[in-house]
Design a protein around this motif. Structure first.
Motif, mmCIF file in Angstrom:
data_model
loop_
_atom_site.group_PDB
_atom_site.id
_atom_site.type_symbol
_atom_site.label_atom_id
_atom_site.label_comp_id
_atom_site.label_asym_id
_atom_site.label_seq_id
_atom_site.Cartn_x
_atom_site.Cartn_y
_atom_site.Cartn_z
ATOM 1 N N SER A 26 0.845 -1.197 0.000
ATOM 2 C CA SER A 26 0.000 0.000 0.000
ATOM 3 C C SER A 26 0.878 1.243 0.000
ATOM 4 O O SER A 26 1.687 1.438 0.915
ATOM 5 C CB SER A 26 -0.909 0.019 1.235
ATOM 6 O OG SER A 26 -1.729 -1.130 1.291
ATOM 7 N N VAL A 27 0.733 2.063 -1.027
ATOM 8 C CA VAL A 27 1.474 3.325 -1.113
ATOM 9 C C VAL A 27 0.504 4.446 -0.735
ATOM 10 O O VAL A 27 -0.446 4.735 -1.471
ATOM 11 C CB VAL A 27 2.045 3.552 -2.522
ATOM 12 C CG1 VAL A 27 2.834 4.860 -2.568
ATOM 13 C CG2 VAL A 27 2.920 2.378 -2.936
ATOM 14 N N ILE A 28 0.732 5.043 0.422
ATOM 15 C CA ILE A 28 -0.177 6.047 0.975
ATOM 16 C C ILE A 28 0.344 7.438 0.631
ATOM 17 O O ILE A 28 1.446 7.810 1.035
ATOM 18 C CB ILE A 28 -0.323 5.860 2.495
ATOM 19 C CG1 ILE A 28 -0.936 4.487 2.794
ATOM 20 C CG2 ILE A 28 -1.164 6.979 3.107
ATOM 21 C CD1 ILE A 28 -0.909 4.098 4.261
ATOM 22 N N ILE A 29 -0.449 8.201 -0.130
ATOM 23 C CA ILE A 29 -0.029 9.519 -0.613
ATOM 24 C C ILE A 29 -0.982 10.591 -0.096
ATOM 25 O O ILE A 29 -2.069 10.793 -0.666
ATOM 26 C CB ILE A 29 0.018 9.561 -2.153
ATOM 27 C CG1 ILE A 29 0.892 8.428 -2.708
ATOM 28 C CG2 ILE A 29 0.517 10.918 -2.637
ATOM 29 C CD1 ILE A 29 0.932 8.377 -4.230
ATOM 30 N N PRO A 30 -0.620 11.292 0.977
ATOM 31 C CA PRO A 30 -1.440 12.432 1.412
ATOM 32 C C PRO A 30 -1.149 13.635 0.521
ATOM 33 O O PRO A 30 -0.025 13.821 0.057
ATOM 34 C CB PRO A 30 -0.961 12.679 2.845
ATOM 35 C CG PRO A 30 0.436 12.155 2.867
ATOM 36 C CD PRO A 30 0.531 11.073 1.841
ATOM 37 N N SER A 31 -2.172 14.459 0.268
ATOM 38 C CA SER A 31 -1.962 15.610 -0.605
ATOM 39 C C SER A 31 -2.814 16.787 -0.166
ATOM 40 O O SER A 31 -4.016 16.635 0.109
ATOM 41 C CB SER A 31 -2.308 15.242 -2.056
ATOM 42 O OG SER A 31 -2.103 16.340 -2.919
ATOM 43 N N TYR A 32 -2.184 17.929 -0.090
ATOM 44 C CA TYR A 32 -2.916 19.176 0.149
ATOM 45 C C TYR A 32 -2.432 20.201 -0.866
ATOM 46 O O TYR A 32 -1.301 20.688 -0.790
ATOM 47 C CB TYR A 32 -2.692 19.682 1.583
ATOM 48 C CG TYR A 32 -3.380 21.007 1.847
ATOM 49 C CD1 TYR A 32 -4.769 21.088 1.866
ATOM 50 C CD2 TYR A 32 -2.639 22.168 2.046
ATOM 51 C CE1 TYR A 32 -5.406 22.293 2.091
ATOM 52 C CE2 TYR A 32 -3.267 23.381 2.279
ATOM 53 C CZ TYR A 32 -4.660 23.444 2.297
ATOM 54 O OH TYR A 32 -5.293 24.649 2.504
ATOM 55 N N THR B 270 4.334 -4.805 -9.398
ATOM 56 C CA THR B 270 3.002 -4.361 -9.828
ATOM 57 C C THR B 270 1.883 -4.585 -8.821
ATOM 58 O O THR B 270 0.816 -3.980 -8.949
ATOM 59 C CB THR B 270 2.614 -5.057 -11.147
ATOM 60 O OG1 THR B 270 2.623 -6.476 -10.957
ATOM 61 C CG2 THR B 270 3.587 -4.674 -12.250
ATOM 62 N N ASN B 271 2.100 -5.451 -7.823
ATOM 63 C CA ASN B 271 1.008 -5.725 -6.880
ATOM 64 C C ASN B 271 0.971 -4.639 -5.803
ATOM 65 O O ASN B 271 1.411 -4.839 -4.668
ATOM 66 C CB ASN B 271 1.161 -7.110 -6.253
ATOM 67 C CG ASN B 271 -0.135 -7.549 -5.571
ATOM 68 O OD1 ASN B 271 -1.227 -7.151 -5.960
ATOM 69 N ND2 ASN B 271 -0.007 -8.365 -4.534
ATOM 70 N N ILE B 272 0.465 -3.510 -6.228
ATOM 71 C CA ILE B 272 0.409 -2.344 -5.340
ATOM 72 C C ILE B 272 -0.995 -1.754 -5.350
ATOM 73 O O ILE B 272 -1.781 -1.982 -6.274
ATOM 74 C CB ILE B 272 1.409 -1.247 -5.775
ATOM 75 C CG1 ILE B 272 1.088 -0.769 -7.194
ATOM 76 C CG2 ILE B 272 2.848 -1.747 -5.666
ATOM 77 C CD1 ILE B 272 1.922 0.402 -7.648
ATOM 78 N N GLU B 273 -1.296 -1.012 -4.301
ATOM 79 C CA GLU B 273 -2.466 -0.149 -4.289
ATOM 80 C C GLU B 273 -1.992 1.249 -3.903
ATOM 81 O O GLU B 273 -1.154 1.402 -3.009
ATOM 82 C CB GLU B 273 -3.540 -0.651 -3.313
ATOM 83 C CG GLU B 273 -3.117 -0.677 -1.857
ATOM 84 C CD GLU B 273 -4.279 -0.962 -0.903
ATOM 85 O OE1 GLU B 273 -5.422 -1.099 -1.364
ATOM 86 O OE2 GLU B 273 -4.020 -1.027 0.327
ATOM 87 N N ILE B 274 -2.487 2.247 -4.611
ATOM 88 C CA ILE B 274 -2.143 3.638 -4.315
ATOM 89 C C ILE B 274 -3.342 4.267 -3.625
ATOM 90 O O ILE B 274 -4.459 4.259 -4.153
ATOM 91 C CB ILE B 274 -1.795 4.406 -5.604
ATOM 92 C CG1 ILE B 274 -0.569 3.795 -6.267
ATOM 93 C CG2 ILE B 274 -1.562 5.888 -5.300
ATOM 94 C CD1 ILE B 274 -0.233 4.403 -7.618
ATOM 95 N N ILE B 275 -3.102 4.782 -2.428
ATOM 96 C CA ILE B 275 -4.169 5.390 -1.639
ATOM 97 C C ILE B 275 -3.883 6.881 -1.525
ATOM 98 O O ILE B 275 -2.976 7.302 -0.806
ATOM 99 C CB ILE B 275 -4.254 4.757 -0.240
ATOM 100 C CG1 ILE B 275 -4.510 3.256 -0.359
ATOM 101 C CG2 ILE B 275 -5.332 5.432 0.594
ATOM 102 C CD1 ILE B 275 -4.398 2.504 0.954
ATOM 103 N N VAL B 276 -4.641 7.676 -2.285
ATOM 104 C CA VAL B 276 -4.482 9.131 -2.246
ATOM 105 C C VAL B 276 -5.463 9.694 -1.226
ATOM 106 O O VAL B 276 -6.680 9.482 -1.330
ATOM 107 C CB VAL B 276 -4.738 9.756 -3.628
ATOM 108 C CG1 VAL B 276 -4.637 11.283 -3.535
ATOM 109 C CG2 VAL B 276 -3.759 9.208 -4.657
#
Length: 322
Positions: free
Chosen positions: A10-16, A35-41
């Motif tokens: 899990s790649v967790i990407i906070p953004s403001y 490739t077995n990833i999930e991107i959580i924005v």
């Protein structure tokens, strides 16, 4: 996991308000050799075009997930990401930073080869405009400063008490350790990652450096905000060091390590307790007694009036600093 039994990361990407950069960051992750990833924005209440940028990317890749919350700060955004994460491992990536193409694959291999590891971390670099022009420090210097750490919490903890030894996205962390440690401290508006690593290590984490030059991260330095960020980091370092002395971390400040710790901390002592008084109040008698026992009454008086003078100059900014 997928049918090949590869761990999900899990790649967790906070953004403001990073609509101008988040597309580059997400595409950078999508281009990973693993490739077995999930991107959580986690959109932390952005007022720009972040939502539309991410929505457009979602149409082309279903590994991207978008969540919106009212603006609560970086730690709260990461915490929501943790709640949403389904992976076996987590990587916390800021919306303007980048990772090397093979980073995730190499970390997964590192965990597979050494199952006792809880945190695997890589090299990290800073860049300003050109990603080919890399620096080893936030001050855009080229000196080698990073400590290479490999060991359980008893061996590594003293190094992290002295300083933060890695940027947040250089590490890939077992989700089981995150579940044990809990969430990021939302009261820490800077250096929250340092605080989190301390708590991870205190919860028994084993940390190991991934010594592979193909695994690295790039941290973007914004020149306009550098001085502001540095001042903010200094302020929260004082608070963090004050917290360190208040917590059970003290058991690690034994006779062997304490002189080394104090060598780093001594120049900051007055500021640590100045901000502590500003935070806890001028009439908190019990806290003032604790400070007096640690630094003596004469220094307490100096620090007390220093805090009072700073409060006179900045009555709101320092008592509610963010």
């Amino acid at each position: 996991m997928n049918i090949n039994m590869e761990p999900l990361v899990s790649v967790i990407i906070p953004s403001y308000n990073y609509g101008n950069l988040i597309s580059e960051t997400i595409k950078n992750v999508l281009a990973q050799s693993y490739t077995n990833i999930e991107i959580i924005v986690i959109d932390d209440g952005s007022l720009d075009n972040t939502a539309s940028v991410v929505s457009e990317l979602i149409e082309s890749d279903n590994r991207i997930n978008y969540f919106y919350q009212e603006n609560k700060g970086l730690s709260a955004a990461r915490n929501l990401g943790i709640k949403c994460a389904k992976g076996d491992f987590c990587l916390f990536l800021d919306a303007d930073d980048l990772i090397s193409p093979d980073k995730i694959k190499l970390h997964v291999e590192h965990f597979d080869q050494q199952p006792h590891i809880d945190i695997s971390y890589s090299r990290f670099w800073y860049f300003k405009n050109n990603i080919e022009e890399r620096f080893s420090t936030l001050n855009l210097e080229t000196s080698e400063w990073m400590k290479v750490l490999d060991g359980d919490y008893k061996n590594v903890f003293p190094a992290f008490l002295t300083s933060n030894n890695m940027v947040v996205h250089s590490a890939v962390v077992r989700k089981s350790l995150i579940d044990k440690t809990g969430f990021f401290n939302t009261d820490m508006k800077s250096l929250e990652d340092w605080d989190y690593w301390l708590r991870c290590l205190y919860n028994g984490a084993y940390i190991s450096f991934l010594n592979n030059e193909q695994a690295y991260v790039l941290t973007r330095v914004h020149s306009i905000s550098m001085s502001t960020n540095r001042s903010k980091m200094h302020y929260y370092e004082y608070l963090l060091r004050s917290n360190i002395e208040d917590k059970v971390y003290l058991e690690y400040l034994n006779e062997k390590f304490y002189p080394k710790y104090m060598e780093v901390t001594k120049p900051l002592v007055k500021k640590i307790y100045k901000y502590r008084i500003l935070r806890n109040g001028f009439f908190n008698i019990n806290d003032l007694k604790i400070i007096a026992n640690r630094i003596g009454v004469p220094k307490l008086i100096q620090v007390y009036f220093s805090a009072f003078n700073e409060w006179i100059k900045h009555p709101k900014a320092l008592m509610t600093r963010s």
